[in-house]
Design a protein around this motif. Structure first.
Motif, short mmCIF file in Angstrom:
data_model
loop_
_atom_site.label_atom_id
_atom_site.label_comp_id
_atom_site.label_asym_id
_atom_site.label_seq_id
_atom_site.Cartn_x
_atom_site.Cartn_y
_atom_site.Cartn_z
N LEU A 139 -8.10 -1.43 4.83
CA LEU A 139 -8.16 -1.98 3.47
C LEU A 139 -6.87 -2.73 3.18
O LEU A 139 -5.79 -2.15 3.21
CB LEU A 139 -8.33 -0.86 2.44
CG LEU A 139 -8.21 -1.33 0.97
CD1 LEU A 139 -9.39 -2.22 0.58
CD2 LEU A 139 -8.10 -0.15 0.03
N GLY A 140 -6.99 -4.01 2.91
CA GLY A 140 -5.86 -4.81 2.43
C GLY A 140 -6.10 -5.09 0.96
O GLY A 140 -7.14 -5.64 0.60
N LEU A 150 -8.81 5.51 -1.04
CA LEU A 150 -8.83 5.31 0.41
C LEU A 150 -7.50 5.70 1.05
O LEU A 150 -7.46 6.14 2.20
CB LEU A 150 -9.20 3.87 0.76
CG LEU A 150 -10.68 3.52 0.53
CD1 LEU A 150 -10.96 2.09 0.97
CD2 LEU A 150 -11.60 4.47 1.29
N SER A 151 -6.41 5.55 0.31
CA SER A 151 -5.12 5.89 0.91
C SER A 151 -4.97 7.40 1.07
O SER A 151 -4.04 7.86 1.74
CB SER A 151 -3.97 5.30 0.07
OG SER A 151 -4.03 5.80 -1.24
N ARG A 152 -5.89 8.16 0.50
CA ARG A 152 -5.86 9.62 0.68
C ARG A 152 -6.61 10.07 1.92
O ARG A 152 -6.64 11.25 2.23
CB ARG A 152 -6.48 10.30 -0.55
CG ARG A 152 -5.73 10.03 -1.85
CD ARG A 152 -6.46 10.64 -3.03
NE ARG A 152 -6.61 12.07 -2.86
CZ ARG A 152 -7.67 12.78 -3.26
NH1 ARG A 152 -8.67 12.17 -3.84
NH2 ARG A 152 -7.71 14.07 -3.06
N HIS A 153 -7.27 9.14 2.60
CA HIS A 153 -8.14 9.56 3.71
C HIS A 153 -7.67 9.04 5.06
O HIS A 153 -8.46 8.56 5.86
CB HIS A 153 -9.58 9.14 3.39
CG HIS A 153 -10.07 9.76 2.12
ND1 HIS A 153 -10.15 11.14 1.96
CD2 HIS A 153 -10.44 9.23 0.94
CE1 HIS A 153 -10.57 11.40 0.73
NE2 HIS A 153 -10.74 10.26 0.09
N LYS A 154 -6.38 9.15 5.28
CA LYS A 154 -5.82 8.70 6.55
C LYS A 154 -6.35 9.52 7.72
O LYS A 154 -6.37 9.04 8.85
CB LYS A 154 -4.29 8.76 6.50
CG LYS A 154 -3.69 7.87 5.41
CD LYS A 154 -2.18 7.79 5.56
CE LYS A 154 -1.51 7.27 4.30
NZ LYS A 154 -2.11 6.08 3.71
N PHE A 178 -3.32 -0.89 3.14
CA PHE A 178 -2.17 -1.78 3.13
C PHE A 178 -2.05 -2.38 1.73
O PHE A 178 -2.91 -3.15 1.32
CB PHE A 178 -2.38 -2.88 4.19
CG PHE A 178 -1.37 -3.98 4.16
CD1 PHE A 178 -0.05 -3.74 4.51
CD2 PHE A 178 -1.73 -5.28 3.82
CE1 PHE A 178 0.88 -4.77 4.50
CE2 PHE A 178 -0.81 -6.30 3.82
CZ PHE A 178 0.51 -6.05 4.16
N GLN A 179 -1.03 -1.96 1.00
CA GLN A 179 -0.80 -2.57 -0.32
C GLN A 179 0.00 -3.84 -0.09
O GLN A 179 1.20 -3.80 0.22
CB GLN A 179 -0.07 -1.62 -1.26
CG GLN A 179 0.10 -2.24 -2.64
CD GLN A 179 0.75 -1.30 -3.63
OE1 GLN A 179 0.40 -0.14 -3.72
NE2 GLN A 179 1.71 -1.82 -4.37
N ALA A 188 -2.60 -12.01 0.55
CA ALA A 188 -2.18 -11.23 1.71
C ALA A 188 -3.10 -10.04 1.92
O ALA A 188 -3.35 -9.62 3.05
CB ALA A 188 -0.74 -10.76 1.55
N GLY A 189 -3.63 -9.50 0.82
CA GLY A 189 -4.56 -8.36 0.94
C GLY A 189 -5.76 -8.74 1.77
O GLY A 189 -6.12 -8.05 2.74
#
Lengths: 655, 345
Positions: free
Chosen positions: A294-295, A309-313, A320-321, A327-328
């Motif tokens: 995810l960008g 989504l950043s909680r599901h590594k 990617f923030q 850029a995203g």
């Protein structure tokens, strides 16, 4: 199915079995035992609105009431409504934040048109929400906030609690702040901190009124404030005090019971659209066997997907923030080139910035999910409010002929399936895909029947591993004859080294080509690929089989349209309904469906974008009904529109 | 053989490679005499030295003359959109640690339309090698001034001279927390390849500015650095651990005010170049030595090369740690969540 509160069955008199106090599974916090039970009235549905200052914790209060209601087994639908400012000036009309919840013993489709109960934490909340209340509604106000100064701030010349202007309503004046402070006088908290628990007092009171299970909220508070046990206990104490206040005070003579809904069998949870969409993306990664990348750049109301989504590594999900919207999507496209399931999430203004990269993805023919949680526009517009006005941006907002498939979920829970469906299209056809949700779906919630993992679609893809040219070369633009998809050859694959880019490329080889005939061919082929995407036929709901009016919607208008259709039918009106999940390409039968009806009504939260597409493509006289108020349609409003359409046809016939 | 720690996760080539392996069948379409030809040849003959599989190498570019570069490299490649190559390459490098990812860009692409992506790639320290071809002009759009053009430049869009103060790309890079900053020249293959080598060895983002001649729209822009008669005086060749010398009889000293300046060899002690210095101060001062227009005292070589955490490595580490702590994600459990209820028939 849409009977009003006052029409419902009323069960007067005490119900000892259900009101035995704290030990009963559905009972409230400790301390309420031993009092004479109050009468319980049974209702089939209730609409509650919590309203207060942005800093009063109304969203949290609403969320907790929703969780209690879900745990109890009612069907439900929610509508959070809050300003874009994090802390707007206190006590002002623009600073009012509200949360509406509709729950019922049957399946419901919308957060409800008009609240049966309003909890107003201050004069601003009362003033801002009063116009939505029907006569007879209950109003619980925090009288402590009704000071001269606070009244003057929102333009009340006289105290509405005293001047008789609220006579049409059932008013419960409650000094919420005073009662909360009293309940917490031994907590050791400073007055300012203790005061902040008044939303939990209100929640406790409402939980008593509607027999909500309370265990979950106490657990939640202790977890949320695990690092500040004093605050946790103060909130629990305020919550219990609110419950007990309802139980003991004369002012609340009855409580209400809304039995659980009879939903289809299965295991359920409550879920918001953004959470369902996030889970859909994780599931798409699992079912495709591809790592999700995810960008994204933070933007309301899409940021929650980035957070989730950043909680599901531990699912291999990379988030990617980026430094900006461009850029995203750029990073997501780069990851897709490398064989990831590339995703970017944003709202309308972000889509505008991403347009050029979406065009590149169209030209590169790589899978990519572009998630647009629509909000009011143009420009910054209404960041926290809902709208459906990005349809044409998704459809056409790029230079050149750059067709992009569009998938739009209809309900919060359906965001899950829509994400999987969008991934299916992206991966099968090697194309960017738009997933058009909106602020209403994103923040609204409803019960979701949790699917079994092996029921979910198989999204596995095969990367190219061998040269596909007759001469042993690799031809990156040699297409699958059925889907017209090109091979996905990822770096690291020997022998398939190739270069792709935004410049027009020769069919087959992918080499730069400025040849006129080739460009014409490639433009038409890219269009044909999208036109040929397999989507299910549109299903028409027309129980009588004799409807002459079709109401056609897309996206989040599903709830209010369906509720309106039910009302019209309950009144004896005949109306057919269809709802589109696929906006590009349209279902193959759509033209035939439209031509079957004498009148086609298209309600949209824009100025007629789907109607424009329908008219252009099918030459049908689709009639728009539009609203861009940043809020969903009301069922009653749409029912009037449908009644009018049916009435006009009937009148024409009589004439 | 040179060791390339930045490429330790990239599969090794089965056998020796040659420059020819990196050439494509595509006709090179730069103007005859363009400096890009020399850079392409230098890169193609350098790549075999890395010893990695060709298919694990990716060139990503933006838009501009230099950005046609990937079409001529027989690796994986993407010619993307104007200014966005660092962002696209970031997504690729961050999700594929087994790749060697190169960005080819120009002064307009990297410093004008794509300035934001460049500085953020540098601060993140993604494992990317960015080759910035600086010709101080817009070539592909036929000769407008660029963000590195000297003030007063007469071009089609600035008939009375350009008004903008130019960027100093290396000052900008150091300001953006770049961990590797170097400069070289298109026509000096040996030097160019030595810089590429250092960049490839560096773990994290490497920014290599390559002075490149546009013989059509800005011919001779770097002539003073190339002409046998002037170059030895004009160039400062940086070597880590060596005194910084300027021409035959001058060197770089630190003045009483702490500033770097050029002085006769008889005056003071030459500053010894330390590319690995933790503080960027001296490296920054070196980027400011050259006269902006005349280019006298232009340092070339590696100005700065320091170790810093690499973004993609850390991202992979977080994923591994999450799995270690919580176990590999289980979809069914995720979907069910902590709070459910069951409805039976």
């Amino acid at each position: 199915m849409t009977s009003q509160v006052d029409q419902s069955e009323a069960v007067d008199g005490p119900d000892g079995e259900r009101r035995t106090g704290p030990a009963s599974p559905r009972s409230g916090p400790q301390g309420a035992a031993g009092r004479p039970a109050k009468p319980i009235r049974r209702l089939d549905r209730v609409i509650i609105r919590f309203a207060g200052d942005s800093g009063d914790g109304m969203q949290l209060t609403g969320d907790r009431f929703t969780s209690e209601t879900a745990a109890f087994g009612n069907d439900l639908s929610t509508l959070p409504n809050f300003p874009a400012e994090i802390r707007a000036p206190a006590g002002t009309l623009p600073g009012v934040s509200s949360f509406q919840l509709h729950f019922a013993d049957h399946d419901i489709l919308t957060p409800g048109d008009a609240p049966d109960v309003l909890v107003a934490m201050n004069p601003a909340a009362l003033k801002a929400n009063l116009p939505d209340l029907p006569a007879g509604a209950e109003i619980i106000v925090n009288t402590d906030e009704f000071t001269k100064r606070a009244l003057a701030k929102v333009g009340y010349a006289a105290d509405p609690l005293a001047d008789g202007s609220l006579e049409a309503f059932r008013l419960h004046p409650v000094p919420l702040t005073t009662l909360t402070l009293e309940a917490l006088k031994d907590s050791g908290l400073a007055r300012k901190d203790a005061e902040r628990a008044k939303n939990m007092f209100a929640l406790g009171l409402l939980s008593w009124m509607y027999h909500r299970p309370t265990h979950g909220t106490e657990l939640f508070l202790r977890q949320k404030f695990a690092k500040k046990p004093q605050i946790a206990e103060a909130n629990v104490a305020a919550f219990r005090a609110g419950w007990n206040f309802g139980e003991t005070t004369e002012d609340f003579a009855v409580s209400y019971e809304v039995p659980p809904a009879k939903l289809p069998a299965g295991t359920y949870r409550n879920i918001s659209g953004n959470l369902a969409l996030s889970y859909g993306l994780v599931a798409a990664g699992e079912r495709s066997g591809l790592p999700v990348f995810l960008g994204s750049y933070p933007i309301t109301p899409a940021s929650d997907i980035l957070h989730e989504l950043s909680r599901h590594k531990n699912f291999g999900v990379r988030t990617f923030q980026a430094e900006d919207e461009i850029a995203g999507i750029g990073a997501a496209l780069g990851a897709a080139f490398g064989g990831a399931l590339g995703v970017t999430t944003t709202s309308g203004p972000g889509v505008a910035l991403k347009s050029e990269t979406i065009g590149l993805a169209v030209s590169l023919e790589l899978p990519l999910l572009v998630v647009d949680i629509q909000r009011g526009g143009p420009s910054t517009g209404l960041p926290t409010k809902t709208e459906q006005a990005d349809l044409l941006q998704a459809m056409f907002g790029r230079n050149g002929e750059a067709p992009v498939p569009i998938v739009a979920p209809a309900t919060p829970a359906e965001c899950f399936d829509a994400a999987l469906d969008a991934a299916r299209i992206a991966l099968t056809y090697r194309t960017p895909v738009f997933l058009l949700s909106d602020g209403y779906l994103a923040n609204g919630s409803e019960p979701w029947r949790i699917p079994e993992v092996d029921e979910l679609p198989d999204l596995r893809v095969e990367f190219a591993t061998e040269p596909n040219g007759a001469d042993g070369s690799f031809r990156p633009y040699q297409r699958d004859p059925h889907t017209l998809a090109r091979p996905w050859a990822v770096p690291g694959t020997p022998g398939l080294e190739h270069r792709i880019g935004g410049i027009e490329k020769q069919d087959g080889t992918g080499n730069i080509s400025y040849d006129p005939a080739n460009h014409d061919f490639m433009v038409r082929t890219r269009q044909a690929k999208v036109d040929g995407i397999e989507v299910p036929d549109a299903e028409v709901d027309d129980p009588s089989g004799e409807a002459r009016v079709l109401v056609l919607g897309w996206g989040s208008t599903y709830g209010p349209i369906t509720a309106a259709v039910r009302r019209v039918r309950a009144d004896g009106g005949r109306v057919a309904q269809a709802h589109l999940r696929h906006l590009n390409p349209f279902p193959a039968n759509l033209g035939a469906v439209l031509r079957r009806y004498e009148r086609v009504i298209v309600p949209e939260m824009n100025l007629g974008q789907l109607a424009l597409l329908l008219r252009a493509k099918y030459l049908v006289d689709a009639q728009s009904y539009n609203q861009v108020r940043g809020l969903p349609f009301k069922a009653a409003q749409l029912a009037d529109v449908l009644h009018a359409a049916i009435g006009t046809l009937d009148a024409e016939e009589t004439r | 053989m040179t060791d390339f720690p930045a490429l330790r996760l990239v599969p090794r080539a089965d056998g020796p490679q040659s420059a020819k392996d990196f050439k494509t069948d595509q006709e090179v379409r730069w103007c005859p005499g363009c400096g890009d030809y020399a850079i392409l040849a230098a890169v193609q003959s350098f790549m075999p030295e890395l010893g990695i599989r060709r298919e694990n190498t990716v060139f990503v570019s933006g838009i501009g003359c230099s950005s046609r570069f990937p079409y001529y490299m027989n690796t994986y490649g993407m010619h993307s959109i104007h200014g966005r190559a660092p962002a696209i390459a970031t997504g690729l490098a961050a999700s594929r640690p087994d790749l060697s990812v190169w960005v080819v860009t120009g002064d307009g692409d990297a410093l004008s339309i794509g300035g934001n992506h460049l500085i953020h790639a540098l601060r993140r320290n993604v494992n990317l090698k960015i080759l910035l071809f600086n010709n101080r002009i817009y070539g592909l759009t036929k000769g407008q001034y660029s963000p590195t053009s000297e003030v007063g430049k007469i071009t089609k869009s600035t008939p009375m001279g350009s008004l903008d103060a130019p960027f100093n790309p290396l000052s900008l890079a150091i300001g953006a927390e770049a961990s590797f900053v170097a400069r070289t020249i298109d026509s000096d293959r040996q030097h160019l390849q030595s810089v590429l080598r250092a960049a490839a060895q560096h773990e994290g983002t490497a920014l290599v500015e390559i002075y490149q001649n546009c013989n059509i729209f800005n011919d001779g822009a770097f002539e003073v650095l190339k002409e046998p008669g002037t170059r030895d005086e004009a160039l400062i060749r940086l070597e880590h651990g060596q005194p910084i010398l300027a021409g035959a009889d001058r060197h770089v000293v630190r003045g009483a005010d702490g500033e770097l300046r050029i002085a006769p060899r008889s005056e003071g002690e030459a500053v010894v170049h330390d590319a690995h210095a933790a503080s960027p101060t001296t490296a920054f001062a070196l980027t400011r030595l050259a006269e902006a227009d005349a280019l006298h005292h232009t340092p070339i070589g590696v100005l700065r090369d320091v170790r810093r955490d690499v973004y993609d490595t850390q991202m992979a580490d977080q994923l591994a740690l999450a799995e270690e702590q919580r176990g590999r994600g289980e979809l069914g459990a995720l979907l069910a969540g902590p709070s459910t209820w069951t409805v039976s028939d």
